[in-house]
Design an enzyme around this catalytic site. Structure first.
Site, PDB file in Angstrom:
ATOM      1  N   PRO A 165       0.791  -1.234   0.000  1.00 12.98           N
ATOM      2  CA  PRO A 165       0.000   0.000   0.000  1.00 12.98           C
ATOM      3  C   PRO A 165       0.826   1.289   0.000  1.00 12.98           C
ATOM      4  O   PRO A 165       1.864   1.371   0.650  1.00 12.98           O
ATOM      5  CB  PRO A 165      -0.825  -0.103   1.294  1.00 12.98           C
ATOM      6  CG  PRO A 165      -0.150  -1.137   2.117  1.00 12.98           C
ATOM      7  CD  PRO A 165       0.493  -2.088   1.147  1.00 12.98           C
ATOM      8  N   ASN A 166       0.319   2.231  -0.756  1.00 15.86           N
ATOM      9  CA  ASN A 166       0.858   3.596  -0.843  1.00 15.86           C
ATOM     10  C   ASN A 166       2.158   3.717  -1.641  1.00 15.86           C
ATOM     11  O   ASN A 166       2.648   4.823  -1.853  1.00 15.86           O
ATOM     12  CB  ASN A 166       1.046   4.222   0.559  1.00 15.86           C
ATOM     13  CG  ASN A 166      -0.255   4.262   1.331  1.00 15.86           C
ATOM     14  OD1 ASN A 166      -1.242   4.787   0.827  1.00 15.86           O
ATOM     15  ND2 ASN A 166      -0.289   3.683   2.517  1.00 15.86           N
ATOM     16  N   ARG A 200       4.166  11.016  -1.953  1.00 16.19           N
ATOM     17  CA  ARG A 200       4.174  10.764  -0.507  1.00 16.19           C
ATOM     18  C   ARG A 200       5.561  11.054   0.097  1.00 16.19           C
ATOM     19  O   ARG A 200       6.588  10.589  -0.409  1.00 16.19           O
ATOM     20  CB  ARG A 200       3.750   9.320  -0.195  1.00 16.19           C
ATOM     21  CG  ARG A 200       4.796   8.276  -0.500  1.00 16.19           C
ATOM     22  CD  ARG A 200       4.370   6.857  -0.218  1.00 16.19           C
ATOM     23  NE  ARG A 200       4.224   6.558   1.191  1.00 16.19           N
ATOM     24  CZ  ARG A 200       4.409   5.352   1.719  1.00 16.19           C
ATOM     25  NH1 ARG A 200       4.765   4.319   0.948  1.00 16.19           N
ATOM     26  NH2 ARG A 200       4.242   5.136   2.993  1.00 16.19           N
ATOM     27  N   TYR A 226      10.951   8.997   1.021  1.00 15.05           N
ATOM     28  CA  TYR A 226      10.910   8.002  -0.064  1.00 15.05           C
ATOM     29  C   TYR A 226      11.486   8.511  -1.389  1.00 15.05           C
ATOM     30  O   TYR A 226      11.550   7.752  -2.355  1.00 15.05           O
ATOM     31  CB  TYR A 226       9.465   7.523  -0.270  1.00 15.05           C
ATOM     32  CG  TYR A 226       8.892   6.857   0.969  1.00 15.05           C
ATOM     33  CD1 TYR A 226       9.358   5.622   1.402  1.00 15.05           C
ATOM     34  CD2 TYR A 226       7.897   7.478   1.731  1.00 15.05           C
ATOM     35  CE1 TYR A 226       8.858   5.020   2.533  1.00 15.05           C
ATOM     36  CE2 TYR A 226       7.376   6.881   2.878  1.00 15.05           C
ATOM     37  CZ  TYR A 226       7.862   5.649   3.267  1.00 15.05           C
ATOM     38  OH  TYR A 226       7.369   5.051   4.400  1.00 15.05           O
ATOM     39  N   ASN A 244       8.045  -5.732  -1.173  1.00 14.56           N
ATOM     40  CA  ASN A 244       8.020  -4.603  -0.249  1.00 14.56           C
ATOM     41  C   ASN A 244       6.568  -4.509   0.234  1.00 14.56           C
ATOM     42  O   ASN A 244       5.737  -3.902  -0.434  1.00 14.56           O
ATOM     43  CB  ASN A 244       8.456  -3.306  -0.935  1.00 14.56           C
ATOM     44  CG  ASN A 244       8.455  -2.135   0.037  1.00 14.56           C
ATOM     45  OD1 ASN A 244       7.931  -2.236   1.153  1.00 14.56           O
ATOM     46  ND2 ASN A 244       9.030  -1.019  -0.379  1.00 14.56           N
ATOM     47  N   ALA A 294       3.322  -0.903   4.631  1.00 13.26           N
ATOM     48  CA  ALA A 294       2.831  -0.899   6.022  1.00 13.26           C
ATOM     49  C   ALA A 294       2.445  -2.297   6.498  1.00 13.26           C
ATOM     50  O   ALA A 294       2.526  -2.588   7.703  1.00 13.26           O
ATOM     51  CB  ALA A 294       1.637   0.043   6.144  1.00 13.26           C
ATOM     52  N   GLU A 353      13.037  -9.363   0.957  1.00 20.55           N
ATOM     53  CA  GLU A 353      12.311  -8.194   1.459  1.00 20.55           C
ATOM     54  C   GLU A 353      13.066  -6.913   1.079  1.00 20.55           C
ATOM     55  O   GLU A 353      14.289  -6.869   1.214  1.00 20.55           O
ATOM     56  CB  GLU A 353      12.243  -8.320   2.992  1.00 20.55           C
ATOM     57  CG  GLU A 353      11.626  -7.151   3.710  1.00 20.55           C
ATOM     58  CD  GLU A 353      11.725  -7.315   5.242  1.00 20.55           C
ATOM     59  OE1 GLU A 353      12.593  -8.083   5.723  1.00 20.55           O
ATOM     60  OE2 GLU A 353      10.941  -6.656   5.937  1.00 20.55           O
ATOM     61  N   HIS A 409      12.890  -2.555   1.559  1.00 25.11           N
ATOM     62  CA  HIS A 409      12.291  -1.304   2.040  1.00 25.11           C
ATOM     63  C   HIS A 409      13.116  -0.146   1.504  1.00 25.11           C
ATOM     64  O   HIS A 409      14.342  -0.152   1.636  1.00 25.11           O
ATOM     65  CB  HIS A 409      12.240  -1.253   3.569  1.00 25.11           C
ATOM     66  CG  HIS A 409      11.351  -2.317   4.123  1.00 25.11           C
ATOM     67  ND1 HIS A 409       9.985  -2.271   3.992  1.00 25.11           N
ATOM     68  CD2 HIS A 409      11.643  -3.479   4.746  1.00 25.11           C
ATOM     69  CE1 HIS A 409       9.468  -3.358   4.529  1.00 25.11           C
ATOM     70  NE2 HIS A 409      10.447  -4.112   4.982  1.00 25.11           N
ATOM     71  N   ARG A 434      13.537   4.298  12.110  1.00 23.00           N
ATOM     72  CA  ARG A 434      12.257   5.008  12.184  1.00 23.00           C
ATOM     73  C   ARG A 434      11.479   4.601  13.449  1.00 23.00           C
ATOM     74  O   ARG A 434      12.068   4.157  14.417  1.00 23.00           O
ATOM     75  CB  ARG A 434      11.476   4.790  10.878  1.00 23.00           C
ATOM     76  CG  ARG A 434      12.244   5.376   9.656  1.00 23.00           C
ATOM     77  CD  ARG A 434      11.497   5.183   8.363  1.00 23.00           C
ATOM     78  NE  ARG A 434      10.234   5.940   8.362  1.00 23.00           N
ATOM     79  CZ  ARG A 434       9.276   5.769   7.458  1.00 23.00           C
ATOM     80  NH1 ARG A 434       9.459   4.882   6.477  1.00 23.00           N
ATOM     81  NH2 ARG A 434       8.164   6.469   7.518  1.00 23.00           N
TER      82      ARG A 434
HETATM   83  C1  DQA Z   1       8.344   1.003   3.454  1.00 26.32           C
HETATM   84  C2  DQA Z   1       8.497   1.218   4.965  1.00 26.32           C
HETATM   85  C3  DQA Z   1       7.191   0.961   5.677  1.00 26.32           C
HETATM   86  O1  DQA Z   1       7.350   1.138   7.077  1.00 26.32           O
HETATM   87  C4  DQA Z   1       6.130   1.924   5.187  1.00 26.32           C
HETATM   88  O2  DQA Z   1       4.886   1.645   5.809  1.00 26.32           O
HETATM   89  C5  DQA Z   1       6.016   1.953   3.705  1.00 26.32           C
HETATM   90  C6  DQA Z   1       7.212   1.836   2.884  1.00 26.32           C
HETATM   91  C7  DQA Z   1       9.625   1.363   2.686  1.00 26.32           C
HETATM   92  O3  DQA Z   1       9.741   0.952   1.520  1.00 26.32           O
HETATM   93  O4  DQA Z   1      10.488   2.068   3.211  1.00 26.32           O
HETATM   94  O5  DQA Z   1       4.925   2.161   3.174  1.00 26.32           O
HETATM   95  O6  DQA Z   1       8.086  -0.376   3.229  1.00 26.32           O
END
Ligand code: DQA
Length: 143
Positions: A9-10, A17, A22, A73, A76, A97, A99, A106
């Site tokens: 998501p997002n 964002r 990011y 990835n 959240a 994985e 990120h 964080r």
């Molecule tokens: C994320 C880190 C997560 O904590 C966050 O909720 C994201 C993006 C990252 O790519 O840094 O949406 O996965």
């Protein structure tokens, strides 16, 4: 080799964002980079993004018998989803994985990664480059 890249998501809001966290590049730029890197390395790639946990579980399940590895990835859902962890374990495909941000520096709630418990490797805080490293790792270890 066939690799499935799953974004949670997002991540479709990249570029809009929180650019300080990011970066300024958008989701399309991320997909172009992943596609170009995969082509250069001679691997087939499918990129999937969803804002919905169940859709991500469905996509992981559908990868069984069709893909050789997963780059994920979960965004959240990393920090909340036992369902995504269980799906990764269920299909048993090597998963890496990624990120974009350095979640280790964080908030406390970002310090747990359920999906990471089913992953063979994690690339954290390397920006978009983490996806290329994850693809390279799958090629090196599983092609
Ligand atoms: C994320 C880190 C997560 O904590 C966050 O909720 C994201 C993006 C990252 O790519 O840094 O949406 O996965």
């Amino acid at each position: 080799m066939k690799i499935l890249v799953i974004n949670g998501p997002n991540l479709n809001m990249l570029g809009i964002r929180e650019p300080a966290i990011y970066g300024a590049q958008n989701y399309d730029a991320l997909c172009k980079m992943i596609n170009a890197h995969s082509a250069e390395k001679g691997v087939e790639v499918k990129i999937f993004q969803s804002n919905h946990e169940g859709a991500m579980v469905d996509e992981i399940q559908a990868a069984y018998g069709k893909f050789d590895g997963i780059v994920i990835n979960p965004a959240a859902y990393t920090h909340t989803s036992v369902a995504i962890l269980d799906a990764l374990k269920a299909v048993g495909l090597p998963a890496v994985e990624v990120h974009i941000s350095d979640v280790s520096k964080r908030e406390d709630f970002r310090q747990i990664s359920y999906a990471g418990m089913a992953c063979v490797k994690s690339y954290i805080g390397l920006g978009f480059e983490g996806y290329c490293k994850a693809i390279d790792y799958l090629i090196e270890k599983y092609a």
